[in-house]
Enzyme design. Structure first.
Site, mmCIF file in Angstrom:
data_model
loop_
_atom_site.group_PDB
_atom_site.id
_atom_site.type_symbol
_atom_site.label_atom_id
_atom_site.label_comp_id
_atom_site.label_asym_id
_atom_site.label_seq_id
_atom_site.Cartn_x
_atom_site.Cartn_y
_atom_site.Cartn_z
ATOM 1 C CG ASP A 138 48.992 38.948 42.696
ATOM 2 O OD1 ASP A 138 47.848 38.816 42.228
ATOM 3 O OD2 ASP A 138 49.206 39.354 43.855
ATOM 4 C CG HIS B 272 43.987 33.137 37.436
ATOM 5 N ND1 HIS B 272 43.732 31.791 37.547
ATOM 6 C CD2 HIS B 272 44.556 33.503 38.611
ATOM 7 C CE1 HIS B 272 44.124 31.377 38.742
ATOM 8 N NE2 HIS B 272 44.618 32.397 39.398
#
Length: 429
Positions: free
Chosen positions: A14, A42
């Site tokens: 992340d 993503h």
């Protein structure tokens, strides 16, 4: 000659890889996924419009960029086809540019059922997987019993292997976990449908990559998750089931390490983690809440709230060593805007006050982070495009981090959009 650039996360995932891959694909002929599966999330923001990708490489939103899924990726056909459909509804010609290695292991319904049954059985001791079948699919691969994308081309042989797999996994699902059995006929019918849809997308990705390399094209390798989730180098057992570090590029794509020219480590200006596992700098106060709120720290794949904490230079130095990092991209600097002071973890001490460098999850137990306090800044860094536009204390923070981790910060992200970026040294230059 072209350059081969790797983009990977240096923390627990992340870190903002999707935006940076999208930004850098302006220079790339192809973007390659080489590990993980649809457990990745993503997020790209282009002209204010958000797109979340799970399996398809982040270059898909750049016209003319080839998107390749290498042999190291585990592919869930249902998830892949849903993602293709969503993008096509936005007018993105995915099928023209997406190609998949026939050697990719398949994730099927029994993998998902097993993953979820295991987490349920672990109760409070759960690892925190996404429950999407990633781990069980990699297990089948390593045990040499797994089905691969290319097996869909020979349906009689596929049917025999599938029957064996369904029987094998139902033994555990029903006999041990007391969960419902997976239906063979239903699974087979689904796979026959997948075969027709995936057949036009199959390609020897390794051969294609070497053709592009020999033609002098720029190639980008897009990592998923983060280095501290690596099956070998992460905080085991609170890790993913693939090699998220740079070594996974070679095994997951067929492009050897000698051909990798630059490795960009994506690093948040603070630290986050999803799910269980050690996190020495985790914050449980109003500062942690500030980071979560300002950083919109909720998983793009699961929606789970991320745990937030101060920047940890110790884990970064480890990630830099393990990956042979060429340069760092520092993301979400803007989330620190408004903090009076900022802490940086520069070491750990055990209960006896000894300096410790942990190597697995158990060795983190009882450790206390050693912090260095630096001044924060009240001015906004959002959208800054040059280093000079940043507040003096923000520049000082970046310089101090560089000194502590021993690697150059080549790119600074100051917002979610691709144009909210300061590029000091371009990986493809």
């Amino acid at each position: 000659m072209g350059k081969n650039v790797v983009v990977l996360g240096t923390q627990w995932g992340d870190e903002g890889k999707g935006k940076i891959v999208d930004l850098l694909t302006e220079h790339a002929a192809a973007v390659v996924r080489y590990q993980g599966g649809h457990n990745a999330g993503h997020t790209l923001v282009i002209d204010g419009e958000k797109t979340v990708l799970h399996l398809i490489p982040s270059g898909v939103l750049r016209e003319g960029v080839q998107c390749l899924i290498g042999n190291g990726v585990v592919v869930a056909p249902d998830a892949l086809l849903r993602e293709i459909t969503k993008l096509e509804e936005k007018g993105v010609p995915v099928r023209e540019r997406l190609r998949i290695s026939p050697s990719c292991p398949l994730i099927l319904s029994f993998h998902v059922a097993l993953d979820q049954a295991r987490e349920k059985a672990r109760g409070e001791l759960k690892i925190g997987t996404t429950g999407r079948g990633i781990g069980p699919a990699y297990e089948d691969k390593v045990a040499r019993r797994g089905l691969r994308v290319g097996d869909l081309l020979n349906m009689p042989r596929f049917e025999d292997k599938l029957r064996e797999l369904v029987d094998y996994h139902n033994f555990m699902l029903v006999g041990y976990y007391k969960e419902p059995a997976i239906e063979f006929e239903k699974t087979l019918a689904e796979c026959k449908e997948y075969a027709e849809l995936l057949k036009p997308l199959m390609l020897d990705v390794t051969a294609e990559l070497h053709d592009l390399r020999r033609a002098g094209k720029d190639i980008m390798f897009e990592g998923a998750q983060g280095s501290l989730l690596d099956i070998d180098h992460g905080t085991y057992p609170y890790v993913t089931s693939s090699n998220t570090t740079a070594g996974g590029v070679a095994t997951g794509s067929g492009v050897g390490p000698m051909f990798l020219d630059y490795i960009l480590g994506i690093t948040k200006a603070y630290t986050t983690r999803v799910g269980s596992g050690p996190f020495p700098t985790e914050l449980f106060d109003e500062v942690g809440a500030h980071l979560a709120k300002q950083g919109h720290e909720f998983g793009a794949t699961t929606g789970r709230a991320r745990r937030c904490g101060w920047f940890d230079a110790v884990i970064l130095r480890r990630a830099i060593d393990v990956n042979s990092i060429s340069g760092i991209c520092f993301t979400k600097l803007d989330v620190l805007d408004g903090l009076e002071t900022i802490n940086i973890c520069v070491g750990y001490k055990d209960a006896d006050g000894n300096d410790v460098a942990p190597t697995d999850a158990d060795s983190y137990v009882g450790l206390q982070p050693v912090y260095e306090e630096v001044p924060g800044w009240t001015e906004s860094t959002v959208g800054a495009k040059t280093l000079e536009e940043l507040p003096a204390n923000a520049r000082a923070y970046i310089k101090r981090v560089e000194a502590l981790i021993g690697a150059p910060i080549d790119i600074i992200s100051t917002g979610p959009d691709r144009n909210e970026t300061i590029v000091l040294r371009h990986p493809f230059a």
